[in-house]
Design an enzyme around this catalytic site. Structure first.
Site, short mmCIF file in Angstrom:
data_model
loop_
_atom_site.label_atom_id
_atom_site.label_comp_id
_atom_site.label_asym_id
_atom_site.label_seq_id
_atom_site.Cartn_x
_atom_site.Cartn_y
_atom_site.Cartn_z
N THR A 1 16.45 -40.44 -16.86
CA THR A 1 16.65 -41.32 -18.16
C THR A 1 17.29 -40.72 -19.03
O THR A 1 17.88 -41.07 -20.09
CB THR A 1 15.06 -41.74 -18.56
OG1 THR A 1 14.30 -40.06 -19.20
CG2 THR A 1 14.31 -42.22 -17.70
N LEU B 1 16.92 -44.20 -22.72
CA LEU B 1 16.03 -45.55 -22.89
C LEU B 1 15.31 -45.56 -21.32
O LEU B 1 15.60 -45.91 -20.41
CB LEU B 1 17.03 -46.84 -22.90
CG LEU B 1 16.57 -47.88 -23.33
CD1 LEU B 1 15.70 -48.03 -24.73
CD2 LEU B 1 17.59 -49.08 -23.26
N HIS B 2 14.18 -44.56 -21.58
CA HIS B 2 13.17 -44.21 -20.70
C HIS B 2 12.78 -45.21 -19.56
O HIS B 2 13.15 -45.62 -18.50
CB HIS B 2 12.04 -43.34 -20.83
CG HIS B 2 12.75 -42.15 -21.60
ND1 HIS B 2 13.02 -41.13 -21.26
CD2 HIS B 2 12.43 -41.90 -22.99
CE1 HIS B 2 13.26 -39.98 -22.44
NE2 HIS B 2 12.90 -40.61 -23.44
N ASP B 3 11.92 -46.01 -20.28
CA ASP B 3 10.84 -46.85 -19.38
C ASP B 3 11.54 -48.15 -18.88
O ASP B 3 11.15 -48.49 -17.65
CB ASP B 3 9.59 -47.31 -20.37
CG ASP B 3 8.82 -46.41 -20.94
OD1 ASP B 3 8.61 -45.21 -20.18
OD2 ASP B 3 8.25 -46.40 -21.88
#
Ligand code: BDR
Ligand code: CA
Length: 312
Positions: free
Chosen positions: A194, A240-242
């Site tokens: 990420t 923008l991890h998720d």
């Protein structure tokens, strides 16, 4: 083929974008969204999940509230990243769609018990408290789980809440340990991935240029948490991890990783919540997950822009 998924989440601006990606993508069918305490307390994460569903034009989505604290520890939150509401940035109206009465864990158990074998993918985007509680209370539900694809952990990148721990795992390491030792098929999107999915200015501009409410909100949200992360990492944008979790279900070819052993540190004060990844396969511990290491970031952001543009 469409995959039936349950999104377990603690919105969170990046959780919000992940939900928007899922609700705009025909490759996944969102059976329901279960909120957990994490970035902000449960009262806000369940509310935020409903705000995002309404934004996506999907007030019919089932949203449940789950566990309000980790299994064995006090809750640690991340208002310093996500703001007081968890979705700081743009002005947001209170949601009008209902919160379901049933507890999220009861609904997960009931839904999986009614589902055919290997037919539901769980997508945890926050601390693993709800998921661990469900599989501990009702181990029979495991047969219905096709895969768990989660955002959490980090190895080469270290941690983001302590030097060695990533936030989702750190908040509830005992729950993470239950999930990582469950024997279920597990795919992990750690910080190693990420931190390569950065919201650079042209990428945020592409959201804004959509000229839609979803495009505007996404740009405002990413602008908001970018301030904090850019200062922290000195990078050209924020991770923008998720949404990486949902993108993997749609375009697995955007990611590469290794099938390895990963164990969770649950005892050490110094390294609590560390995902100890045997990336180089130097032990004989059996592999228990696919731990991703790389992403085609341009492809990922192109996918996001294309899908979010489908929403109003
Ligand atoms: C994770 O923690 C939260 O702040 C984000 O929503 C993401 O799920 C990143 O460490
Ligand atoms: Ca999250």
């Amino acid at each position: 083929m469409t995959r039936n998924i349950i999104i377990d989440t603690d919105p969170g601006q990046d959780d919000a974008v992940a939900i928007l990606l899922a609700l705009s993508s025909p490759e996944v069918n969102v059976l329901g969204i279960t909120a957990v305490a994490g970035n902000v307390p449960l009262a806000l994460t369940q509310k935020n999940a409903r705000i995002v569903c309404e934004l996506a034009g999907r007030p019919d989505t089932l949203v449940f509230a789950g566990c309000d604290a980790p299994l064995n520890r006090p809750l640690v939150t991340a208002e310093h990243v996500h703001g007081k509401t968890g979705l700081d940035g743009p002005q947001l109206a209170a949601p009008t769609m209902p919160l379901q009465d049933q507890h999220a864990v009861d609904w997960i158990i009931e839904t999986l018990r009614a589902a055919p074998a290997n037919s539901v993918t769980l997508c945890p985007l926050g601390p693993l408290t709800n998921i661990a509680t469900a599989i501990t209370r009702a181990p029979d539900i495991k047969s219905a789980i096709e895969e768990i694809v989660l955002m959490g952990g980090g190895f080469f990148e270290g941690g983001n809440i302590t030097p060695t721990a990533e936030f989702n795992i750190y908040v509830d390491p005992d729950a993470a340990d239950i999930v990582f030792t469950s024997g279920l098929p597990l795919t992990v999107m750690p910080l190693d991935v990420t931190h390569k999915a950065l919201t650079t200015k042209p990428r945020i501009d592409a959201f804004r240029a959509m000229g839609t409410e979803v495009g505007h909100m996404t740009a405002e949200w990413t602008d908001f948490f970018e301030r904090f992360d850019m200062e922290k990492y000195g990078s050209e944008g924020a991770p923008l991890h998720d949404p990486c979790v949902i993108a993997y279900l749609i375009r697995p070819d955007l990611f590469t990783g290794r099938h390895i052993n990963v164990e969770i540190e649950t005892k050490s004060e110094l390294t609590l919540g560390m995902t100890v990844a045997d990336w180089w396969r130097v032990t004989d511990r059996a592999p228990n997950c696919t731990f991703m290491g790389d992403i085609d970031a341009d492809g990922f952001f192109a996918l996001l822009a294309e899908r979010l543009a489908r929403l109003g």
